[in-house]
Design an enzyme around this catalytic site. Structure first.
Site, PDB file in Angstrom:
ATOM      1  N   LYS A 285     -13.272  23.885 -14.460  1.00  0.00           N
ATOM      2  CA  LYS A 285     -12.838  23.278 -15.703  1.00  0.00           C
ATOM      3  C   LYS A 285     -13.983  23.341 -16.707  1.00  0.00           C
ATOM      4  CE  LYS A 285     -12.959  18.684 -16.381  1.00  0.00           C
ATOM      5  NZ  LYS A 285     -14.287  18.097 -16.682  1.00  0.00           N
TER       6      LYS A 285
ATOM      7  N   ASP B  51     -12.438  15.997 -21.458  1.00  0.00           N
ATOM      8  CA  ASP B  51     -13.349  16.105 -20.311  1.00  0.00           C
ATOM      9  C   ASP B  51     -12.820  15.360 -19.084  1.00  0.00           C
ATOM     10  OD1 ASP B  51     -15.840  16.923 -19.139  1.00  0.00           O
ATOM     11  OD2 ASP B  51     -16.634  14.896 -19.436  1.00  0.00           O
TER      12      ASP B  51
ATOM     13  N   GLU C  40     -18.373   5.562 -16.087  1.00  0.00           N
ATOM     14  CA  GLU C  40     -19.664   6.159 -15.739  1.00  0.00           C
ATOM     15  C   GLU C  40     -20.765   5.366 -16.420  1.00  0.00           C
ATOM     16  OE1 GLU C  40     -19.584  10.663 -15.218  1.00  0.00           O
ATOM     17  OE2 GLU C  40     -18.294  10.347 -16.950  1.00  0.00           O
TER      18      GLU C  40
ATOM     19  N   HIS D  33      -8.910  14.749 -14.655  1.00  0.00           N
ATOM     20  CA  HIS D  33      -9.142  13.813 -13.552  1.00  0.00           C
ATOM     21  C   HIS D  33      -8.209  12.598 -13.590  1.00  0.00           C
ATOM     22  CE1 HIS D  33     -12.486  16.358 -12.992  1.00  0.00           C
ATOM     23  NE2 HIS D  33     -13.338  15.753 -13.793  1.00  0.00           N
TER      24      HIS D  33
HETATM   25  C1  BG6 Z   1     -16.842  16.188 -14.791  1.00  0.00           C
HETATM   26  C2  BG6 Z   1     -17.114  15.862 -16.234  1.00  0.00           C
HETATM   27  O1  BG6 Z   1     -15.655  16.933 -14.659  1.00  0.00           O
HETATM   28  O2  BG6 Z   1     -16.733  14.983 -14.049  1.00  0.00           O
HETATM   29  C3  BG6 Z   1     -18.358  15.015 -16.372  1.00  0.00           C
HETATM   30  O3  BG6 Z   1     -17.266  17.072 -16.970  1.00  0.00           O
HETATM   31  C4  BG6 Z   1     -18.285  13.794 -15.483  1.00  0.00           C
HETATM   32  O4  BG6 Z   1     -18.573  14.627 -17.723  1.00  0.00           O
HETATM   33  C5  BG6 Z   1     -17.896  14.186 -14.056  1.00  0.00           C
HETATM   34  O5  BG6 Z   1     -19.543  13.154 -15.479  1.00  0.00           O
HETATM   35  C6  BG6 Z   1     -17.636  12.962 -13.214  1.00  0.00           C
HETATM   36  O6  BG6 Z   1     -17.504  13.334 -11.864  1.00  0.00           O
HETATM   37  P1  BG6 Z   1     -17.908  12.348 -10.686  1.00  0.00           P
HETATM   38  O7  BG6 Z   1     -17.497  13.095  -9.457  1.00  0.00           O
HETATM   39  O8  BG6 Z   1     -19.379  12.136 -10.791  1.00  0.00           O
HETATM   40  O9  BG6 Z   1     -17.147  11.094 -10.923  1.00  0.00           O
END
Ligand code: BG6
Length: 485
Positions: free
Chosen positions: A144, A231, A212, A236
């Protein structure tokens, strides 16, 4: 069990994703004896390394990022699988050199992992096909973001599918590779307990949060053109929503699962411009402090303009127009530089039809199922029980299942699972074209309305839970975010 013999072509072989995620995941898989002895990795990039030079690069840049101790013997055994070829994705002649490196390709599984910018997906696929690397055992894995909007996503898909069949295309959403996310399906479809209640008659609303604490971490240039909706929400968060809301699939086969997820996305109510105003909130972090340490505002990050209108936070109210979920709000939110790193799903059940017993002051009346996906992996079912004492008062208490305590086995990182699935040819945890396209179709009116709106995103202090408007979004239905309950 170990994979079949394979050649893994790693485009973007010196990039950030390869160092942080892909090489560590491949090392873990090798160390766990999951990779066939004849499984080779050919990294490709513009840096003019030879194989020995690239191995040194990996030792310096990837090995320190592996979360567990790495002994020299297993590291060197891993490096022996790794080769490197300097390659410019836009020079078809470089692909002839690549093909010459791969003996008897037709008989072996070939996985081309495109950890590059999406503009390169079309030229890479075309050049792979031109040198015969599009045979029946070949697969392409697409990272992605798959495009920037509906039109660009369609254009990329068309270009890739001019050379590969849909069944050869593995579109990554790494959230689907997380143990905890697969567990969500296990919980729903492995137990009789939840499914009868998993519907509008018993569910009041659902919250899905991916918070986050990190900021944009040196990715300012990419992020500023992307924003949180593209993003995180388009992929997600919508994937999590699909797994929570989908009907039980006919089987665990890839298309059976993807058909059900697709139905959810196509049942999402489309936003009209005025809905965007009332049902979405976008924010951008201002200076603040996260876990006690001061951090700068988004607009002060490198490669971000000081009048940037990019959102680093989104909260929205989604509605699914089908029999199971009509009138049940699904509140989604995600943001950077929030108070903590947490991904969780909260199913808020309805109140009992008649409250026979009083609830203790401050007690929460309704049942809730809280599914923590990360960093902790646990499930808490909040039930009401009698508070000790001589009156009959109810208090909320949780039944808890902590996965890391209950299951001692190593938990593979999402990328490890997904790489192994791609090598084994299992598409179930990858997105089909129509799912991704429908997700773009759903987010596009939001993007357009925000674009047309002269107001900037609402500022929120770094280290908070986002703009106050996000609480108001729920309050009109007398709901509240989990941490505010
Ligand atoms: C990614 C995004 O797909 O997922 C990022 O581009 C984000 O911005 C990340 O920080 C989060 O993934 P995880 O697995 O750390 O929750």
């Amino acid at each position: 069990s170990a994979t079949p013999a394979f050649d893994l072509l790693l485009f973007g072989g010196t990039g950030d994703l390869a160092m942080r995620k892909l090489i560590p995941a491949l090392w873990q898989a090798a160390a766990a004896s999951q990779l066939h002895a004849d499984g080779r990795i050919v990294a490709l990039g513009r840096k003019p390394f030879d194989a020995a030079g690239y191995r040194v690069w990996l030792s310096e840049h990837a090995r320190p990022l592996i979360g567990t101790p790495v002994d020299d013997a297993s590291w060197n055994a891993f490096l022996a699988r790794v080769d490197y070829l300097p390659l410019d994705a836009c020079r078809p002649e470089d692909f002839a050199l690549l093909a010459a490196k791969l003996p008897a390709v037709e008989k072996r599984v070939l996985v081309a992992y495109l950890a590059t910018s999406p503009e390169l997906f079309a030229p890479i696929c075309e050049s792979l096909a031109a040198v015969g690397l599009d045979h029946e055992n070949a697969r392409v894995v697409l990272e992605k973001p798959l495009g920037h909007d509906l039109a660009s996503a369609n254009a990329i898909n068309d270009a890739v599918l001019a050379h590969f069949r849909e069944g050869q295309v593995y579109r990554i959403d790494h959230y689907l590779g997380k143990e905890s996310v697969q567990n969500l399906m296990a919980i729903r479809f492995g137990n009789v307990l939840f499914e009868p209640l998993w519907r509008r008659e018993w569910v009041e609303h659902v919250e899905i949060t991916i918070a986050e604490d990190l900021g944009v971490e040196g990715r300012g240039e990419f992020y500023n053109q992307t924003g949180a909706l593209r993003d995180m929400v388009q992929n997600h968060l919508l994937q999590l929503l699909c797994i929570v809301a989908m009907e039980p699939p006919a089987s665990m086969g890839a298309d059976a699962i993807r058909d059900e997820k697709l139905k959810v996305v196509t049942s999402l109510r489309r936003f009209r411009a005025r809905d965007v105003e009332t049902k979405t909130v976008r924010g951008q972090y201002a200076a603040g402090s996260v876990h006690g340490a001061p951090v700068p505002a988004y607009r002060e990050e490198a490669h971000v303009a000081d009048d940037s209108r990019t959102e680093t936070y989104v909260a929205l109210k989604a509605e699914i127009d089908n029999w199971r979920w009509a009138d049940v709000p699904f509140y989604l939110r995600t943001g950077k530089r929030l108070a903590e790193r947490v991904a969780e799903i909260v199913i808020h059940f309805r109140d009992v039809p008649h409250a026979l017993l009083p609830t203790a002051p401050g007690g929460i009346a309704a049942n809730r199922l809280v599914i923590h996906l990360q960093p902790e992996e646990n499930i808490r079912l909040h039930v009401l029980a009698k508070a000790p004492g001589d009156s009959m008062e109810l208090q909320s208490a949780a039944l808890e299942l902590d996965f890391t305590k209950r299951f001692a086995a190593r938990r593979a990182d999402a990328y490890e699972r997904l790489l192994l699935d791609a090598i084994r040819g299992n598409l179930a945890l990858f997105m089909r074209r129509d799912e991704g396209v429908e997700a773009w179709r759903w987010v596009e009116p939001i993007l357009e309305a925000w674009e047309a709106d002269p107001a900037p995103p609402a500022p929120y202090p770094a280290g908070s839970w986002g703009p106050a408007a996000a609480s108001r979004l729920l309050y009109e239905n007398r709901h509240a975010w989990h941490e505010e309950c």
